[in-house]
Scaffold this motif. Structure first.
Motif, PDB file in Angstrom:
ATOM      1  N   LYS A  31       0.844  -1.207   0.000  1.00 27.40           N
ATOM      2  CA  LYS A  31       0.000   0.000   0.000  1.00 27.40           C
ATOM      3  C   LYS A  31       0.879   1.255   0.000  1.00 27.40           C
ATOM      4  O   LYS A  31       0.609   2.216  -0.730  1.00 27.40           O
ATOM      5  CB  LYS A  31      -0.922  -0.013   1.219  1.00 27.40           C
ATOM      6  N   GLU A  32       1.940   1.227   0.787  1.00 27.86           N
ATOM      7  CA  GLU A  32       2.854   2.367   0.896  1.00 27.86           C
ATOM      8  C   GLU A  32       3.493   2.718  -0.447  1.00 27.86           C
ATOM      9  O   GLU A  32       3.650   3.891  -0.779  1.00 27.86           O
ATOM     10  CB  GLU A  32       3.940   2.029   1.925  1.00 27.86           C
ATOM     11  N   VAL A  33       3.860   1.697  -1.234  1.00 29.55           N
ATOM     12  CA  VAL A  33       4.536   1.952  -2.511  1.00 29.55           C
ATOM     13  C   VAL A  33       3.588   1.830  -3.708  1.00 29.55           C
ATOM     14  O   VAL A  33       4.034   1.854  -4.858  1.00 29.55           O
ATOM     15  CB  VAL A  33       5.775   1.038  -2.704  1.00 29.55           C
ATOM     16  N   ARG A  34       2.287   1.679  -3.433  1.00 29.04           N
ATOM     17  CA  ARG A  34       1.241   1.590  -4.455  1.00 29.04           C
ATOM     18  C   ARG A  34       1.388   0.359  -5.356  1.00 29.04           C
ATOM     19  O   ARG A  34       1.086   0.412  -6.543  1.00 29.04           O
ATOM     20  CB  ARG A  34       1.201   2.853  -5.305  1.00 29.04           C
ATOM     21  N   ALA A  35       1.858  -0.724  -4.779  1.00 34.30           N
ATOM     22  CA  ALA A  35       1.995  -1.971  -5.536  1.00 34.30           C
ATOM     23  C   ALA A  35       0.674  -2.728  -5.541  1.00 34.30           C
ATOM     24  O   ALA A  35      -0.006  -2.801  -4.523  1.00 34.30           O
ATOM     25  CB  ALA A  35       3.096  -2.836  -4.934  1.00 34.30           C
ATOM     26  N   GLN A  36       0.351  -3.289  -6.686  1.00 34.71           N
ATOM     27  CA  GLN A  36      -0.865  -4.084  -6.822  1.00 34.71           C
ATOM     28  C   GLN A  36      -0.581  -5.577  -6.710  1.00 34.71           C
ATOM     29  O   GLN A  36      -1.502  -6.382  -6.610  1.00 34.71           O
ATOM     30  CB  GLN A  36      -1.512  -3.849  -8.205  1.00 34.71           C
ATOM     31  N   VAL A  37       0.720  -5.942  -6.727  1.00 34.43           N
ATOM     32  CA  VAL A  37       1.081  -7.349  -6.814  1.00 34.43           C
ATOM     33  C   VAL A  37       2.224  -7.685  -5.859  1.00 34.43           C
ATOM     34  O   VAL A  37       3.173  -6.910  -5.717  1.00 34.43           O
ATOM     35  CB  VAL A  37       1.520  -7.696  -8.262  1.00 34.43           C
ATOM     36  N   ILE A  38       2.095  -8.846  -5.229  1.00 35.65           N
ATOM     37  CA  ILE A  38       3.208  -9.461  -4.499  1.00 35.65           C
ATOM     38  C   ILE A  38       3.719 -10.575  -5.397  1.00 35.65           C
ATOM     39  O   ILE A  38       2.960 -11.468  -5.800  1.00 35.65           O
ATOM     40  CB  ILE A  38       2.759 -10.032  -3.140  1.00 35.65           C
ATOM     41  N   LEU A  39       4.991 -10.517  -5.722  1.00 32.10           N
ATOM     42  CA  LEU A  39       5.623 -11.484  -6.608  1.00 32.10           C
ATOM     43  C   LEU A  39       6.325 -12.545  -5.760  1.00 32.10           C
ATOM     44  O   LEU A  39       7.094 -12.214  -4.856  1.00 32.10           O
ATOM     45  CB  LEU A  39       6.634 -10.761  -7.498  1.00 32.10           C
TER      46      LEU A  39
END
Length: 159
Positions: A78-86
């Motif tokens: 959420k902090e880095v605006r990522a939509q995906v965990i790889l």
């Protein structure tokens, strides 16, 4: 912008980790290689050294940023605006474990999906745990870690 977080302890960062990031590059605009900080764990490399080594490996690629974080991975996303965990999968044991984590992460933050890449043939046997064990027992880890990372490891005491 399609942003992924590749979280882990990366102790040490292996050829399997590197391969996963390289294969994910065409899929994402930005990948954060995010080193999780767990003060209860004493690893082979300290967090600052891991960050420095991995950052040196990707210094020429602006799509990859090496960072550290504490707490829940979904909060960092959420902090880095990522939509995906790889995440990478070596075997069915990894699948079972990662599936449980992915289900819980979805419950904590439904806006973040988990993407899994299966290890490439010839790399599925590599784990940081195995690399540490080989290193501590004076074995050759050169075939298991990127050469740039090995330069940092070679400066360490074999404990």
């Amino acid at each position: 912008m399609k942003i992924a977080v590749f979280p882990g302890s990366f102790d040490p960062y292996t050829l399997a980790h590197h391969d996963l990031v390289e294969r994910a590059l065409p899929i994402f605009d930005k990948i954060y290689v995010a080193i999780g900080i767990n003060s209860a764990k004493v690893g082979m490399m300290d967090v600052d050294l891991k960050k420095e080594a991995i950052a040196a490996l990707y210094a020429s690629n602006p799509k990859i940023e090496v960072t550290t974080y504490k707490g829940l991975t979904v909060d960092y996303c959420k902090e880095v605006r990522a939509q995906v965990i790889l995440r990478g999968l070596r075997n069915t044991t990894d699948l079972d474990y990662e599936n449980i984590i992915a289900q819980n992460n979805l419950q904590l933050n439904p806006a973040v999906e988990s993407y899994f890449l299966v290890s490439r043939t010839g790399l599925a046997h590599i784990s940081s745990t195995i690399v540490r064990d080989i290193w501590r027992n004076n074995g050759d880890i050169a075939p298991l870690v990127p050469a740039q990372i090995l330069k940092y490891i070679e400066k360490l005491d074999r404990k």
